[in-house]
Design an enzyme around this catalytic site. Structure first.
Site, short mmCIF file in Angstrom:
data_model
loop_
_atom_site.label_atom_id
_atom_site.label_comp_id
_atom_site.label_asym_id
_atom_site.label_seq_id
_atom_site.Cartn_x
_atom_site.Cartn_y
_atom_site.Cartn_z
CE1 TYR A 1 -16.06 10.77 -16.61
CE2 TYR A 1 -15.95 10.77 -14.23
CZ TYR A 1 -16.16 10.10 -15.40
OH TYR A 1 -16.47 8.77 -15.38
NE ARG B 1 -2.89 0.48 3.35
CZ ARG B 1 -2.27 0.92 4.46
NH1 ARG B 1 -1.73 2.12 4.47
NH2 ARG B 1 -2.20 0.18 5.54
CE LYS C 1 -12.50 6.77 -18.77
NZ LYS C 1 -12.81 8.08 -18.20
CG ASP D 1 -9.48 15.14 -16.10
OD1 ASP D 1 -8.79 14.45 -16.87
OD2 ASP D 1 -10.55 14.74 -15.59
C1 LIG Z 1 -13.23 8.65 -17.05
C2 LIG Z 1 -12.84 10.01 -16.62
C3 LIG Z 1 -12.66 10.32 -15.27
C4 LIG Z 1 -12.90 9.31 -14.17
O1 LIG Z 1 -12.01 8.25 -14.22
P1 LIG Z 1 -12.35 6.73 -13.76
O2 LIG Z 1 -11.13 5.98 -14.12
O3 LIG Z 1 -13.60 6.30 -14.47
O4 LIG Z 1 -12.58 6.77 -12.27
C5 LIG Z 1 -12.25 11.61 -14.95
N1 LIG Z 1 -12.06 12.54 -15.91
C6 LIG Z 1 -12.23 12.27 -17.21
C7 LIG Z 1 -12.01 13.34 -18.22
C8 LIG Z 1 -12.63 11.00 -17.62
O5 LIG Z 1 -12.82 10.75 -18.93
#
Ligand SMILES: *Cc1c(COP(=O)(O)O)cnc(C)c1O
Length: 373
Positions: free
Chosen positions: A99, A47, A196, A171
């Site tokens: 998001y 962890r 992603k 982000d």
């Molecule tokens: C998918 C996504 C998130 C959240 O991520 P997870 O891996 O689903 O928890 C945050 N910001 C953006 C732009 C995303 O596409």
């Protein structure tokens, strides 16, 4: 060195014990102490840190040009860790098109007394400036935004944040480190949903934070990662490191196809509007051209005839899959408003596409046939 080279080599070296060229997966949760109580390798408990996670974090920090990275079990866990680094009563400025999960997290998990939040159009710098309060501690940008691909000027947003003593977080999930490096533009923190583009195959859930420098923010995030415990597993880290090697190739191919698809859709009578920063008509085209090295593999478009027509079009597609998420090898399409819930402001006829690695002519054929009815 170029990002293609760094993506293959960052965080990797042949295994010292076996000579294995590809890293082994260290599932052990615990590591032996020396007789004097020391941890000779620096690892104690997974962890806190793990060789696979360390390799991934090293690579992510290098690709984003940061001092350190922290890998989490999901993108939302990474965002949650960022919000927990703030103090009760602090104010955060978020994009109005943030998001969807972040808005939900804030409204359903955080009490209003814990965090104050404003949601503004990040493409409108006057609106960002006007939202600043004496207790603003974080200004968060997401660019290109979801789902209408609005572009925020990262350098300008970071300057506004810094003028008021706040951190600027970006982000960077949609652009990936291949197309955009917010730390170089002045941001203090970059976040990725590694689920992603970084994962790239729709088979790993993960998140990451990368900081520009070692300092109070990095210390807080490291502490929250270790003690909050929302870490990425060794196997997920191994998969993500493997995926990083092909990230530049994938993102460039997806970007090239998305540009062609955007032009095709923009010239089709069945489509009223295409949101893609690569189109000269896009309001963020110039800023995106300046701060990105390509316009990305994501786009959205509005179908003439609204919700019914959008659903009917998506139902007629043969190759493109109807599903949420993005950044995988397969092209996905999604009716955003129905996943965002009742307070969504997304147009009813909007479909969002994540362009995959299929041949672009096959994708355009599929769209063209479906649009013809
Ligand atoms: C998918 C996504 C998130 C959240 O991520 P997870 O891996 O689903 O928890 C945050 N910001 C953006 C732009 C995303 O596409």
């Amino acid at each position: 060195m170029h990002i293609d080279t760094r993506a293959v080599h960052a965080g990797r070296a042949p295994d010292a014990a076996t000579g294995a060229v590809m890293p082994p997966i260290h599932l052990s949760t615990t590591f032996e102490r020396a007789a004097d109580g020391d941890y000779p390798t620096g690892f104690a408990y997974t962890r806190q840190s793990n060789p696979n996670r360390m390799a991934l974090e090293t690579a992510l920090a290098e690709l984003e040009g940061g001092a350190a990275a922290f890998a989490f079990a999901s993108g939302m866990a990474a965002i949650d860790a960022t919000l927990r680094a703030l103090s009760p009563g602090d104010h955060v400025i978020f994009p109005d098109e943030i998001y969807y999960g972040v808005r939900h997290l804030l409204h359903t998990v955080y009490a209003p007394a814990q965090l104050q939040a404003s949601f503004v159009d990040m493409a409108n710098l006057d609106a960002v400036r006007a939202a600043v309060r004496p207790n603003t501690r974080l200004v968060w940008a997401e660019t290109p935004s979801n789902p209408s691909l609005k572009i925020a000027d990262i350098e300008a947003v970071a300057a506004i944040a810094h003028a008021s003593g706040a951190w600027c977080g970006v982000d960077n999930t949609w652009a990936s480190p291949v197309l955009q490096n917010p730390l170089a533009l002045g941001a203090d923190l970059v976040m990725h949903s590694t689920t992603k583009y970084i994962g790239g195959h729709s088979d790993v859930l993960g998140g990451a934070l990368i900081v520009r420098e070692n300092g109070p923010l990095a210390e807080k995030l490291g502490h929250i990662q270790h003690h909050g415990g929302g870490v990425a597993s060794p196997f997920d880290c191994w998969l993500l490191l493997r995926s990083l090697a092909t990230l530049p190739l994938r993102v460039r191919a997806q970007t090239e196809s998305a540009g062609k698809i955007a032009s095709f859709l923009a010239g089709h009578a069945g489509v009223s509007r295409v949101h893609y920063p690569g189109l000269e008509t896009h309001p963020g085209h110039a800023i995106a051209g300046r701060q990105m090295r390509g316009f990305g593999g994501m786009l959205s478009f509005e179908v003439v005839g609204g919700r019914e027509a959008a659903f009917a079009l998506a139902a007629r597609l043969r190759l493109i899959t109807r599903a949420t998420s993005l950044g995988g090898v397969e092209t996905l399409i999604e009716h955003r408003r129905s996943i965002e819930g009742p307070d969504s402001t997304t147009p009813d006829g909007l479909l969002r596409m994540s362009v995959g690695l299929e041949h672009v002519d096959d994708l355009i054929d599929d769209l063209g046939t479906a649009l013809a009815g």
